[in-house]
Design an enzyme around this catalytic site. Structure first.
Site, PDB file in Angstrom:
ATOM      1  N   ASP A 121       0.801  -1.231   0.000  1.00 29.29           N
ATOM      2  CA  ASP A 121       0.000   0.000   0.000  1.00 29.29           C
ATOM      3  C   ASP A 121       0.835   1.284   0.000  1.00 29.29           C
ATOM      4  O   ASP A 121       0.352   2.337  -0.376  1.00 29.29           O
ATOM      5  CB  ASP A 121      -0.944   0.011   1.221  1.00 29.29           C
ATOM      6  CG  ASP A 121      -0.204  -0.188   2.545  1.00 29.29           C
ATOM      7  OD1 ASP A 121       1.025  -0.332   2.520  1.00 29.29           O
ATOM      8  OD2 ASP A 121      -0.870  -0.203   3.596  1.00 29.29           O
ATOM      9  N   HIS A 122       2.102   1.196   0.381  1.00 31.21           N
ATOM     10  CA  HIS A 122       2.915   2.421   0.493  1.00 31.21           C
ATOM     11  C   HIS A 122       3.576   2.793  -0.830  1.00 31.21           C
ATOM     12  O   HIS A 122       3.419   3.886  -1.340  1.00 31.21           O
ATOM     13  CB  HIS A 122       3.997   2.233   1.561  1.00 31.21           C
ATOM     14  CG  HIS A 122       3.509   2.419   2.964  1.00 31.21           C
ATOM     15  ND1 HIS A 122       2.530   1.642   3.520  1.00 31.21           N
ATOM     16  CD2 HIS A 122       3.865   3.306   3.930  1.00 31.21           C
ATOM     17  CE1 HIS A 122       2.314   2.045   4.775  1.00 31.21           C
ATOM     18  NE2 HIS A 122       3.108   3.054   5.045  1.00 31.21           N
ATOM     19  N   ASP A 178       4.189  -1.064  11.252  1.00 30.01           N
ATOM     20  CA  ASP A 178       3.693   0.251  10.896  1.00 30.01           C
ATOM     21  C   ASP A 178       3.094   0.866  12.158  1.00 30.01           C
ATOM     22  O   ASP A 178       2.345   0.205  12.883  1.00 30.01           O
ATOM     23  CB  ASP A 178       2.624   0.147   9.805  1.00 30.01           C
ATOM     24  CG  ASP A 178       2.313   1.523   9.241  1.00 30.01           C
ATOM     25  OD1 ASP A 178       2.843   1.861   8.168  1.00 30.01           O
ATOM     26  OD2 ASP A 178       1.582   2.276   9.910  1.00 30.01           O
ATOM     27  N   ARG A 180      -0.356  12.825  10.160  1.00 31.20           N
ATOM     28  CA  ARG A 180       0.951  13.433  10.455  1.00 31.20           C
ATOM     29  C   ARG A 180       1.193  14.644   9.575  1.00 31.20           C
ATOM     30  O   ARG A 180       0.925  14.596   8.379  1.00 31.20           O
ATOM     31  CB  ARG A 180       2.079  12.423  10.207  1.00 31.20           C
ATOM     32  CG  ARG A 180       2.043  11.332  11.221  1.00 31.20           C
ATOM     33  CD  ARG A 180       3.270  10.461  11.182  1.00 31.20           C
ATOM     34  NE  ARG A 180       3.176   9.576  12.334  1.00 31.20           N
ATOM     35  CZ  ARG A 180       3.460   8.280  12.337  1.00 31.20           C
ATOM     36  NH1 ARG A 180       3.909   7.711  11.245  1.00 31.20           N
ATOM     37  NH2 ARG A 180       3.320   7.574  13.431  1.00 31.20           N
ATOM     38  N   SER A 218       6.871   7.382  12.785  1.00 29.85           N
ATOM     39  CA  SER A 218       6.819   6.092  12.099  1.00 29.85           C
ATOM     40  C   SER A 218       7.596   4.988  12.806  1.00 29.85           C
ATOM     41  O   SER A 218       8.507   5.241  13.585  1.00 29.85           O
ATOM     42  CB  SER A 218       7.378   6.301  10.693  1.00 29.85           C
ATOM     43  OG  SER A 218       7.999   5.148  10.220  1.00 29.85           O
ATOM     44  N   ARG A 243       9.408   2.902  11.099  1.00 31.97           N
ATOM     45  CA  ARG A 243      10.401   2.438  10.119  1.00 31.97           C
ATOM     46  C   ARG A 243      11.739   2.119  10.791  1.00 31.97           C
ATOM     47  O   ARG A 243      12.380   2.982  11.378  1.00 31.97           O
ATOM     48  CB  ARG A 243      10.562   3.457   8.979  1.00 31.97           C
ATOM     49  CG  ARG A 243      11.022   4.819   9.397  1.00 31.97           C
ATOM     50  CD  ARG A 243      10.894   5.844   8.266  1.00 31.97           C
ATOM     51  NE  ARG A 243       9.490   6.169   8.029  1.00 31.97           N
ATOM     52  CZ  ARG A 243       9.052   7.335   7.577  1.00 31.97           C
ATOM     53  NH1 ARG A 243       9.899   8.301   7.275  1.00 31.97           N
ATOM     54  NH2 ARG A 243       7.767   7.558   7.394  1.00 31.97           N
TER      55      ARG A 243
END
Ligand code: MIC
Ligand code: SF4
Length: 646
Positions: free
Chosen positions: A64-65, A119, A379, A535, A537
């Site tokens: 989806d990203h 995520d 965000r 995030s 990440r």
């Protein structure tokens, strides 16, 4: 003594540790999710662990990203993830099927279960009564392999909701109010539990908007009870059989309590550049705007889209405004297509985007220079939109749509009477874009498809005896992982190539950092409070690891980033006295003598010698038994390999 809902679910999943606030506990994880931007790494890590099939009840890999596919990189990653999923027992949600959190809520989430996802907005699942937590990719890989997931036993905050939202006031305004009161660091170490009479006035998608954006509080997660409304939602998704009623006991004791009277709330906005910088829509009304983006995992449900369509009906988007709309899932988009709402949006001049993260992660739709953009996202960190001086306001779909028509910031309460928006009795169910894995007996027939952009995990090494290194970078408070490892259309395709992506590390703060850090060989980063917010990440830890960063010394950390640093074998240090932050400058030479022995011996207060100024600075290195061993081993991958081989 009665129990909170959080305690009930945690207790049912406890596999290690005790219920003592502030201490580490290990949880059994029922479900995992990944998305593609963090997923490639997570699956490389899973492969490196050598476990043939996932041991969870359900694991899902979403795409989806990275869906722009402006080069071969994204497409290669999609194929890699798809093939790993098929082989190792993971469901694969194909590109186009929607945003991970929206789809997971619709099709997989189960009240009372635990979910971790690579995520930070995984807490969306709290909207149906899950304990759903955002984590680093390595933690998700370990959970897929059957390992426990560790959190600090949280404080539990009760948000007591009373009353009912007034017309044109939205779930978004509830979470903006919580952010206004608690700030972006107010949730660290806490679970936010919603209770009270007001809960039953909120639908599941509204609850999910609130738990989703609880991530912006820095909270471990947020949760709503599972009640009749939850049952209705699951029934409409043809999944009623997974429903169980869940709530806190009446006499449950909480660490903190907040009261919110829903009927007292007004439409609001989070102003640049922080989700807790709140003003009312009334205060901002009349301000000229350039762009409106509707979508993201916070606000892309069918209910949100139906409100938007109602506001756009028969109107035209203001000539000075660009409006984009990304419905959250194929289910949502398809239902809009069938019920005519999509046609209303197209008629009004909306630019319809695919069901994916899109502009939320800077994949297209960057605003014009200094452009004012109203977004229904979660965000608004500086630069995240792809335009460094873009001015991003986070608002409800109601504010967004009304403003897109007017061309100026608009309080939707000026729209007149609001009709009642209801969820459908049944959603359109078609899981044809979710590919199930092959049976275990057939797994050898699946070939893993690896593209040339997929590079292995960076080299790690056990913790050094002594860390003698210079300060390669000094930054201030509230540094986000979007500062440390920016995303966007240019950088996101490099998520599976750490050497390449590292060249963009801290690009928002200091473009010369990567080269400097590499030339120093070993170095230390110094920062302020709430370092690493945002995030999940793990690239924000893996890029520094690749660049030779051995320790990060700050006033305080955000939860997931601290865990990611530990997982990468980087020492997380905090100042004993915050004022000592001023005693270190970029370029200073620091030394942590005998650090390995000290940590092995369980010492938590260490001394850093600033060799440039001659001063001694006391710092904390608070590692528990497990995290201590991870750091000593050189990171979670080495630690897991060691433990598996024992
Ligand atoms: C985000 O909203 O920042 C992201 C992109 O979804 C991240 C994950 C990532 O960086 O891949 C998140 O929230 O964890
Ligand atoms: Fe995607 Fe944005 Fe949600 Fe992150 S916050 S998962 S980028 S939609």
């Amino acid at each position: 003594m009665g129990m909170t809902l959080t305690e009930k679910i945690l207790k049912a999943h406890l596999v290690d540790g005790e219920f003592v606030k502030g201490k580490e506990i290990g949880l059994k994880i029922d479900q995992t999710l990944t998305q593609d931007a963090t997923g490639t790494m997570a699956y490389l890590e899973f492969e490196a662990m050598g476990v043939p099939r996932v041991k969870t009840e359900r694991s899902v890999a979403y795409i989806d990203h990275n869906t722009l596919q402006s080069g071969f990189e994204n497409a290669d990653d999609h194929r890699f993830i798809g093939s790993v999923a098929k082989k190792h027992g993971i469901y694969f949600s194909r590109p186009g099927n929607g945003i991970c959190h929206q789809v997971h809520l619709e099709r997989f989430g189960i009240p009372g279960k635990t979910l971790i996802g690579s995520d930070s907005h995984t807490p969306t699942g709290g909207g149906i009564g899950m304990i759903a937590i955002g984590a680093g990719g390595l933690d998700v890989a370990v959970a897929m392999g059957g390992g426990a997931y560790y959190i600090t036993y949280p404080k539990i905050v009760k948000v007591n909701l009373t009353g009912k939202l007034s017309p044109w006031v939205a779930a978004k305004d509830v979470i903006l109010e919580v952010l206004r009161r608690m700030t972006v660091k107010g949730g660290v170490g806490k679970v936010i539990e919603y209770c009270g009479e007001g809960v039953k006035t909120l639908s599941v998608p509204e609850r999910a908007t609130i738990t989703n954006m609880g991530a912006e509080l820095g909270a471990t997660t947020s949760i709503f009870p599972s009640d009749e409304i939850t049952r209705q939602f699951l029934k409409a998704q043809e999944r009623e059989e997974v429903w169980v009623p869940l709530s806190a006991d009446d006499d449950a004791v909480y660490d903190e309590e907040i009261d919110i009277d829903l009927s007292s709330l007004v439409p609001m906005a989070a102003c640049p550049h922080s989700p807790d910088n709140i003003k009312s829509a009334e205060e901002l009304s009349g301000m000229k705007i350039d762009q409106v983006c509707i979508g993201s995992c916070t606000n892309s449900s069918l209910l949100d889209m139906m409100k938007v369509a109602y506001i756009l009906k028969g109107k035209t988007v203001h000539p000075d405004v660009s409006l984009s709309i990304a419905p959250g899932s194929k289910q949502v988009l398809n239902m809009l297509a069938k019920n005519g709402a999509l046609s209303i949006m197209i008629d009004a001049g909306a630019r319809i985007l695919e069901s994916a993260c899109g502009p939320c992660i800077g994949m297209g739709q960057s605003p014009n220079s200094k452009g004012i953009s109203l977004r229904t996202f979660n965000r608004n960190f500086e630069g995240r939109s792809g335009t460094k001086d873009g001015q991003i306001y986070l608002v409800s779909p109601e504010v967004a749509a009304a403003s897109a028509i007017a061309g100026v910031f608009t309080d939707p309460r000026t729209l007149g009477e609001m009709p009642e928006f209801k969820l459908p009795e049944v959603f359109e169910i078609n899981d044809n874009m979710i590919v199930p894995p092959v049976d275990e007996k057939d797994m050898d027939s699946v070939e893993i498809l690896r593209g040339p952009n997929i590079k292995p995990f960076p080299a790690t090494s056990p913790l050094d005896e002594t860390i003698d290194a210079g300060v390669s970078l000094k930054v201030g408070d509230n540094i986000t992982t979007d500062h440390i490892m920016p995303a966007g259309a240019k950088i996101l395709p490099l998520r599976s190539n750490i050497p390449e992506i590292s060249k963009h590390c801290f690009a928002v703060c200091d473009e010369s950092f990567p080269e400097r850090a590499l030339s120093m060989g070993k170095s230390i980063i110094v920062g302020g409070s709430n370092y690493g917010q945002g995030s999940s990440r793990e690239h924000a830890a893996l890029a520094p690891l690749y660049l030779g960063v051995k320790a990060v010394l700050v006033k305080s950390f955000a939860r997931i980033h601290r865990a990611n640093l530990i997982n990468a074998g980087i020492l997380p240090l905090t100042f004993v006295n915050e004022a000592d932050y001023d005693k270190i400058s970029q370029g200073d030479e620091l030394c942590l003598e005998n650090v390995r022995d000290d940590i092995e011996a369980g010492k938590t207060e260490l001394t850093i010698k600033n060799k440039t100024t001659g001063e001694d600075i006391p710092v904390l290195c608070e590692l528990t038994g497990r995290t201590k061993d991870i750091v000593l081993a050189g990171g979670l991958l080495d630690y897991t390999r060691e433990s598996l081989s024992k």
